[in-house]
Design an enzyme around this catalytic site. Sequence first.
Site, PDB file in Angstrom:
ATOM      1  N   TYR A 177      12.521   3.375   0.094  1.00  0.00           N
ATOM      2  CA  TYR A 177      11.755   4.610  -0.004  1.00  0.00           C
ATOM      3  C   TYR A 177      12.695   5.793   0.059  1.00  0.00           C
ATOM      4  O   TYR A 177      13.776   5.723   0.664  1.00  0.00           O
ATOM      5  CB  TYR A 177      10.764   4.730   1.162  1.00  0.00           C
ATOM      6  N   ASP A 198       0.109   5.392   0.919  1.00  0.00           N
ATOM      7  CA  ASP A 198      -0.930   6.240   1.488  1.00  0.00           C
ATOM      8  C   ASP A 198      -1.404   7.285   0.492  1.00  0.00           C
ATOM      9  O   ASP A 198      -0.761   7.541  -0.532  1.00  0.00           O
ATOM     10  CB  ASP A 198      -0.406   6.956   2.735  1.00  0.00           C
ATOM     11  N   ARG A 252       0.838  -1.198   0.000  1.00  0.00           N
ATOM     12  CA  ARG A 252       0.000   0.000   0.000  1.00  0.00           C
ATOM     13  C   ARG A 252       0.871   1.245   0.000  1.00  0.00           C
ATOM     14  O   ARG A 252       1.945   1.260   0.593  1.00  0.00           O
ATOM     15  CB  ARG A 252      -0.893   0.020   1.243  1.00  0.00           C
ATOM     16  N   ARG A 270       7.327   7.603   7.141  1.00  0.00           N
ATOM     17  CA  ARG A 270       6.978   9.000   7.417  1.00  0.00           C
ATOM     18  C   ARG A 270       7.263   9.365   8.872  1.00  0.00           C
ATOM     19  O   ARG A 270       7.673  10.489   9.167  1.00  0.00           O
ATOM     20  CB  ARG A 270       5.513   9.256   7.068  1.00  0.00           C
TER      21      ARG A 270
END
Length: 244
Positions: A110, A52, A50, A197
Amino acid sequence: MRNIKLTLQYDGTNYHGWQTQENAVTVQEVVEKAIAAVIGARPKLVGCGRTDSGVHAMRYVCNFKSETHIPERKLPLALNAHLPADIVCMAAEDVSADFDARYSAKKKCYKYYIQNSQFPNVFRLNRIWHYPHPLDIEKMRHAAEAFLGEHDFIGFAARGFTVKTTVRTIYSIDISKKDDIIEISVCGNGFLYNMVRIIAGTLVFVGGGKLNPDDMSDIIASCDRKRAGMTAPAAGLYLSEVYY
């Protein structure tokens, strides 16, 4: 029956994340509709994970099963003709029947981008986190070392997720700065909901003097979300690579 692997690139600004939802436009839904327009049937698209709402992807991997005879080299062009400008199919590849974009993944990377300057750049709107206060890069790098290795990262996860274990392994964290742009690159075997994050937000708290870099190991070990930093905005986050 073919098993087709797609590599996508997308700007997540206009989407409520990857996974199909009721009453919300998602990347998965849009891509599935494009595939249906090309092959004549809507597939069940399996994504590598997933993302966001508002999060972007440089190289997002997904796969689907189909009996289409369209050559893999022609699929990207065909799909892009039916995709909006903010989603691009970069490659298509026939893979083995047991390949699964999610469960076959060995490592994910990421990148998180911060514009550390007094004023924001309007051309980077929705693509970077503008943070106007001074940040100490060396303190951030020192704190980042504590994340390396295997840890229980429950203190760096948002609520609302269901997983068998909250233990994850971080292989590398690199922090660099060019002009006013800070890049945080994180690679691991998997990530919890909002984990990258929250790591980025915590490192910013360190760089801004709100947290002591020497306390980071204790903060991680405490498994206490309240001791970590803020959840950085979605706009600065990009899924950069998935390894199989």
